[in-house]
Design an enzyme around this catalytic site. Sequence first.
Site, PDB file in Angstrom:
ATOM      1  N   ASP A  46       0.821  -1.218   0.000  1.00 12.91           N
ATOM      2  CA  ASP A  46       0.000   0.000   0.000  1.00 12.91           C
ATOM      3  C   ASP A  46       0.853   1.266   0.000  1.00 12.91           C
ATOM      4  O   ASP A  46       0.328   2.376  -0.061  1.00 12.91           O
ATOM      5  CB  ASP A  46      -0.990   0.012   1.179  1.00 12.91           C
ATOM      6  N   ASN A  47       2.172   1.094   0.039  1.00 15.15           N
ATOM      7  CA  ASN A  47       3.091   2.229  -0.092  1.00 15.15           C
ATOM      8  C   ASN A  47       3.828   2.190  -1.427  1.00 15.15           C
ATOM      9  O   ASN A  47       4.906   2.777  -1.570  1.00 15.15           O
ATOM     10  CB  ASN A  47       4.117   2.231   1.051  1.00 15.15           C
ATOM     11  N   ASP A  56       4.063   7.168   1.854  1.00 14.79           N
ATOM     12  CA  ASP A  56       4.396   7.017   3.274  1.00 14.79           C
ATOM     13  C   ASP A  56       5.893   7.216   3.501  1.00 14.79           C
ATOM     14  O   ASP A  56       6.651   6.277   3.688  1.00 14.79           O
ATOM     15  CB  ASP A  56       3.969   5.641   3.802  1.00 14.79           C
TER      16      ASP A  56
END
Length: 268
Positions: A46-47, A56
């Site tokens: 998700d980064n 992030d």
Amino acid sequence: YAGVIDAKLSFSDKVLQLASEFRQRLTSLVANWIRVGYCQGNFNSDNCAAGGFTLDYGPFGFCEIFDPGFQPWTGGGEHFSFLNQPTAAEANYHMFWTAVRPLLAKDTEALEQLDQIRHGFAEAMQKQIQKMWAAKLGLTDYHPKLVQRLLQLLTKSEVDYTIFFRELSHIPEDVSALKKSFYVKTSQQLDEQWQSWLKSWRDLVIKDGNLAEISANMKQTNPKYTWREWLIVPAYQQAMQGDYTLVKELQEVLSYPYDEQSQAVEDK
């Protein structure tokens, strides 16, 4: 992805082009992270954006004393450490692959091509990493034994990653020229090992061509300056009090990371 994905393509071909483009960008991104000593610190899926960038930035850091397992975030673990980032990148790409695969469920041929792109990730990543190490060393070809021996010596000598490769870019003949990057005092035995490696490396560099040109190219590959926490933290602290002097000074320096800049900047 306007300008990257051809609007005239079929849906299946668009997915395949996206998968191919993402793989190229992701492998290039991670190879360049290692080139400059950057560690994302929390590089999970998700980064990781399909556009070939990361999200992030909270846990990130730059490697100072060389450590393959360098990890700027206490919660990051070995799986997000400095030289493990190619493996983390493949895990992220795998999640992308599993997410888009159902889109091609009715197109057997396209699905097979997508799987081939996925299974070729490790090889594509390896090629980017090898290209990066060759460039850092000023060589036209990747020499695995030379690089592996270098990584062992860097670890033994607790070398500053940025300073070492910048000094190496001057193509020195003697290990003494590199010692400004060593954080520990070396032994005679270790010096001899360094000297042996340096000779092997220089022989390859000399065989490859013009030393001045190679040195110049290495200096555009190995930055003179990178982000260091002990410089950045005081800048943040002063900025919180309304004084942006140090922030602006560091911004100026880090805007030209490959330039020698002034002696005063280097001394500081």
